[in-house]
Design a protein around this motif. Structure first.
Motif, short mmCIF file in Angstrom:
data_model
loop_
_atom_site.label_atom_id
_atom_site.label_comp_id
_atom_site.label_asym_id
_atom_site.label_seq_id
_atom_site.Cartn_x
_atom_site.Cartn_y
_atom_site.Cartn_z
N UNK A 12 0.83 -1.20 0.00
CA UNK A 12 0.00 0.00 0.00
C UNK A 12 0.87 1.25 0.00
N UNK A 13 0.43 2.27 -0.72
CA UNK A 13 1.17 3.54 -0.69
C UNK A 13 0.98 4.24 0.64
N UNK A 14 1.88 5.15 0.95
CA UNK A 14 1.69 6.02 2.10
C UNK A 14 0.46 6.87 1.80
N UNK A 15 -0.19 7.35 2.84
CA UNK A 15 -1.41 8.13 2.67
C UNK A 15 -1.20 9.35 1.79
N UNK A 16 -0.12 10.10 2.01
CA UNK A 16 0.14 11.27 1.18
C UNK A 16 0.34 10.89 -0.29
N UNK A 17 1.02 9.77 -0.53
CA UNK A 17 1.21 9.29 -1.90
C UNK A 17 -0.12 8.89 -2.53
N UNK A 18 -0.97 8.24 -1.74
CA UNK A 18 -2.28 7.83 -2.24
C UNK A 18 -3.09 9.06 -2.65
N UNK A 19 -3.14 10.05 -1.78
CA UNK A 19 -3.90 11.27 -2.06
C UNK A 19 -3.38 11.95 -3.32
N UNK A 20 -2.08 12.07 -3.41
CA UNK A 20 -1.47 12.72 -4.56
C UNK A 20 -1.74 11.94 -5.85
N UNK A 21 -1.57 10.64 -5.80
CA UNK A 21 -1.78 9.81 -6.99
C UNK A 21 -3.23 9.84 -7.45
N UNK A 22 -4.16 9.77 -6.51
CA UNK A 22 -5.58 9.83 -6.85
C UNK A 22 -5.90 11.17 -7.51
N UNK A 23 -5.37 12.23 -6.93
CA UNK A 23 -5.63 13.57 -7.47
C UNK A 23 -5.07 13.73 -8.87
N UNK A 24 -3.84 13.30 -9.07
CA UNK A 24 -3.24 13.40 -10.40
C UNK A 24 -4.02 12.57 -11.41
N UNK A 25 -4.42 11.39 -10.99
CA UNK A 25 -5.18 10.51 -11.88
C UNK A 25 -6.52 11.15 -12.26
N UNK A 26 -7.23 11.67 -11.27
CA UNK A 26 -8.52 12.32 -11.55
C UNK A 26 -8.34 13.51 -12.49
N UNK A 79 -7.08 2.92 -20.55
CA UNK A 79 -6.87 1.55 -20.03
C UNK A 79 -5.73 1.56 -19.02
N UNK A 80 -4.62 2.15 -19.38
CA UNK A 80 -3.46 2.21 -18.50
C UNK A 80 -3.78 2.96 -17.20
N UNK A 81 -4.45 4.10 -17.31
CA UNK A 81 -4.79 4.90 -16.13
C UNK A 81 -5.70 4.13 -15.18
N UNK A 82 -6.65 3.39 -15.73
CA UNK A 82 -7.58 2.66 -14.87
C UNK A 82 -6.94 1.40 -14.29
N UNK A 83 -6.03 0.78 -15.00
CA UNK A 83 -5.28 -0.34 -14.42
C UNK A 83 -4.44 0.15 -13.26
N UNK A 84 -3.77 1.28 -13.46
CA UNK A 84 -2.95 1.86 -12.39
C UNK A 84 -3.81 2.26 -11.19
N UNK A 85 -4.95 2.89 -11.47
CA UNK A 85 -5.84 3.33 -10.39
C UNK A 85 -6.36 2.12 -9.60
N UNK A 86 -6.72 1.06 -10.31
CA UNK A 86 -7.20 -0.14 -9.62
C UNK A 86 -6.12 -0.71 -8.71
N UNK A 87 -4.90 -0.76 -9.18
CA UNK A 87 -3.80 -1.25 -8.34
C UNK A 87 -3.66 -0.37 -7.10
N UNK A 88 -3.65 0.94 -7.31
CA UNK A 88 -3.50 1.89 -6.21
C UNK A 88 -4.62 1.74 -5.19
N UNK A 89 -5.87 1.73 -5.64
CA UNK A 89 -7.02 1.65 -4.75
C UNK A 89 -7.09 0.29 -4.04
N UNK A 90 -6.80 -0.78 -4.74
CA UNK A 90 -6.83 -2.10 -4.10
C UNK A 90 -5.78 -2.21 -3.00
N UNK A 91 -4.58 -1.73 -3.30
CA UNK A 91 -3.50 -1.78 -2.30
C UNK A 91 -3.84 -0.93 -1.09
N UNK A 92 -4.38 0.26 -1.33
CA UNK A 92 -4.71 1.13 -0.19
C UNK A 92 -5.90 0.56 0.59
N UNK A 93 -6.89 0.06 -0.09
CA UNK A 93 -8.07 -0.51 0.59
C UNK A 93 -7.67 -1.69 1.47
#
Length: 173
Positions: A35-49, A128-142
């Motif tokens: 799982x990413x650190x919380x700050x990394x998760x927030x930043x990655x989600x924001x950039x992705x969105x 496709x790439x962005x959503x694969x990355x987002x799924x990995x990020x969200x699954x790991x954080x969840x």
């Protein structure tokens, strides 16, 4: 000389300009399922969105992409708002970035230079790439993130991201 070299490297990795931790930026966390650190998760989600919204705004002009792009804009604006609300309600000091990072900026610049079928192919590939990355990020954080409220939100968001990935994969090339 070696001391100066190692000091310079240490300073580079400790500066705010590098914002994300090295393992998250390099993909090591993703490969290892960490799982990413919380700050990394927030930043990655924001950039992705932000990337999803901006790239989809470009795609609105193509009739074959309009429905999908509209959905991406609406859904990613919603997740951005939900994230900001969670941060506020949970008194978290983190502030989501207001603009995309350099990696996403380059992808947006590439899309700006494309038209017609070339644009459609690249947009589909990016989605496709962005959503694969987002799924990995969200699954790991969840699974094992640090903040319980964000963990729950990440888990609750996964089905929507899975749907987005399926939709992106079904876009015509």
């Amino acid at each position: 000389m070696k001391k100066a070299y190692f000091l310079a490297i240490a300073l580079c990795f400790s500066t705010p300009a590098l914002a994300q931790s090295l393992p998250e930026r390099t993909g090591v966390n993703s490969m290892m399922g960490i799982a990413p650190k919380t700050d990394d998760f927030i930043q990655s989600v924001s950039w992705s969105d932000l990337f999803e919204i901006q790239s989809s705004q470009m795609a609105l002009s193509d009739p074959s992409l309009k429905t999908f792009a509209s959905r991406m804009i609406a859904d990613h604006q919603k997740t951005s708002a939900e994230l900001k609300q969670l941060l506020s309600v949970n008194n978290m000091a983190a502030t989501p970035p207001a603009s995309v990072d350099d990696t996403h900026k380059r992808k947006l610049d590439t899309l700006h230079g494309l038209h017609g079928d070339s644009f459609i192919r690249q947009y589909r590939k990016d989605q496709i790439s962005a959503h694969e990355d987002a799924l990995s990020l969200f699954r790991r954080y969840a699974k094992s993130g640090e903040n319980e409220a964000l963990k729950k939100w990440a888990g609750d968001t996964i089905p929507t991201l899975e749907e987005h990935l399926k939709m992106a994969e079904s876009l015509s090339e």
